[in-house]
Enzyme design. Structure first.
Site, PDB file in Angstrom:
ATOM      1  N   GLU A 239       0.820  -1.211   0.000  1.00 45.20           N
ATOM      2  CA  GLU A 239       0.000   0.000   0.000  1.00 45.20           C
ATOM      3  C   GLU A 239       0.856   1.264   0.000  1.00 45.20           C
ATOM      4  O   GLU A 239       0.343   2.366   0.222  1.00 45.20           O
ATOM      5  CB  GLU A 239      -0.956  -0.041   1.193  1.00 45.20           C
TER       6      GLU A 239
ATOM      7  N   HIS B 117      -1.976   4.216   8.056  1.00 45.08           N
ATOM      8  CA  HIS B 117      -3.116   3.497   7.481  1.00 45.08           C
ATOM      9  C   HIS B 117      -3.379   2.253   8.325  1.00 45.08           C
ATOM     10  O   HIS B 117      -2.456   1.518   8.651  1.00 45.08           O
ATOM     11  CB  HIS B 117      -2.801   3.098   6.036  1.00 45.08           C
TER      12      HIS B 117
ATOM     13  N   HIS C 232      -6.529  -0.965   9.406  1.00 45.80           N
ATOM     14  CA  HIS C 232      -7.798  -1.626   9.112  1.00 45.80           C
ATOM     15  C   HIS C 232      -8.600  -1.684  10.422  1.00 45.80           C
ATOM     16  O   HIS C 232      -9.249  -2.684  10.708  1.00 45.80           O
ATOM     17  CB  HIS C 232      -7.563  -3.036   8.573  1.00 45.80           C
TER      18      HIS C 232
ATOM     19  N   TYR D  77     -14.284  17.110  18.885  1.00 42.81           N
ATOM     20  CA  TYR D  77     -12.923  16.626  18.620  1.00 42.81           C
ATOM     21  C   TYR D  77     -12.816  16.013  17.237  1.00 42.81           C
ATOM     22  O   TYR D  77     -11.797  16.130  16.565  1.00 42.81           O
ATOM     23  CB  TYR D  77     -12.483  15.652  19.716  1.00 42.81           C
TER      24      TYR D  77
ATOM     25  N   HIS E 184     -12.532  -1.211   3.691  1.00 43.07           N
ATOM     26  CA  HIS E 184     -11.097  -1.328   3.916  1.00 43.07           C
ATOM     27  C   HIS E 184     -10.707  -0.637   5.234  1.00 43.07           C
ATOM     28  O   HIS E 184     -10.620  -1.313   6.258  1.00 43.07           O
ATOM     29  CB  HIS E 184     -10.395  -0.733   2.686  1.00 43.07           C
TER      30      HIS E 184
HETATM   31 ZN   LIG Z   1      -4.996  -1.605   3.906  1.00 43.33          ZN
END
Ligand SMILES: [Zn+2]
Length: 211
Positions: free
Chosen positions: A76, A95, A97, A122, A162
């Protein structure tokens, strides 16, 4: 390739990886993070667990994505390249999941321009508007230009079916945003089916992060 600068940077990446793992924001070998150092990006390698990746196991790529050293970068990595290219002031990308954000990314009927309402101040302050990018199979490079375009206007994106990807001024601020997003996704799901009163547009806009 290893300079004092990157040596310190490697420790920062590993510390952030451990934090993400400890907080339960990742599972298995999912999740990746990176920092930009001039023309280079230090990024977690493909197939690594954020709970065990070591400082000498990180990948170095050029800002255009070309591999420079270490093991192959995360599959990624092209998304990190896209986020950093879109946001010159950002030096870090995270990143995950993470479960609640990923759960929201699977819901039908979301607004593609803004996947989560500003439930709290927030969220409005740290995340702001959250674009939802269309589903792409893992490693599909077609997602890169979509992420780059959306990231020019927004520091945090949600990838359909995702998870979230966030660019920040540094790793700590990117992590703050990922955590705020995860907690708001949790609230959103807890509140499912109940009448909800999010912040008004005016209230949210007054707190929105600087673009
Ligand atoms: Zn991912």
């Amino acid at each position: 390739m290893i300079t004092p600068e990157t040596g310190l940077a490697r420790q920062q990446v590993v510390a952030a990886a451990r934090y993400i793992h400890r907080r339960g924001l990742t599972h298995g070998r999912t999740g990746n993070l990176s920092i930009r150092l001039g023309e280079r990006i230090l990024i977690t390698p493909t197939g690594a667990s954020l709970g065990s990746v070591q400082a000498d196991q990180l990948s170095v790529i050029r800002v255009d994505g070309e591999h420079l050293g270490g093991p192959p970068a995360s599959k990624e990595a092209f998304l990190h390249v896209a986020m950093l290219r879109a946001r010159p002031s950002a030096t870090a990308v995270v990143h995950t999941h993470s479960s609640y954000s990923a759960a929201v990314s699977c819901l039908a009927g979301l607004d593609p321009d803004n996947a989560l309402p500003p439930l709290t101040a927030y969220f409005a302050m740290r995340v702001g508007q959250l674009p939802l990018l269309a589903y792409h199979a893992p490693g599909d490079l077609a997602l890169g230009p979509l992420a780059e375009d959306a990231a020019q206007r927004h520091p945090a994106l949600l990838l359909r079916n995702h998870g979230p990807i966030v660019a920040g001024q540094d790793l700590d601020s990117a992590l703050d945003v990922v955590e705020e997003l995860e907690e708001t996704a949790k609230l959103f799901l807890l509140l499912h089916g109940r009448p909800v009163q999010p912040l008004t547009t005016e209230q949210a806009d007054a707190l929105a992060p600087t673009r």
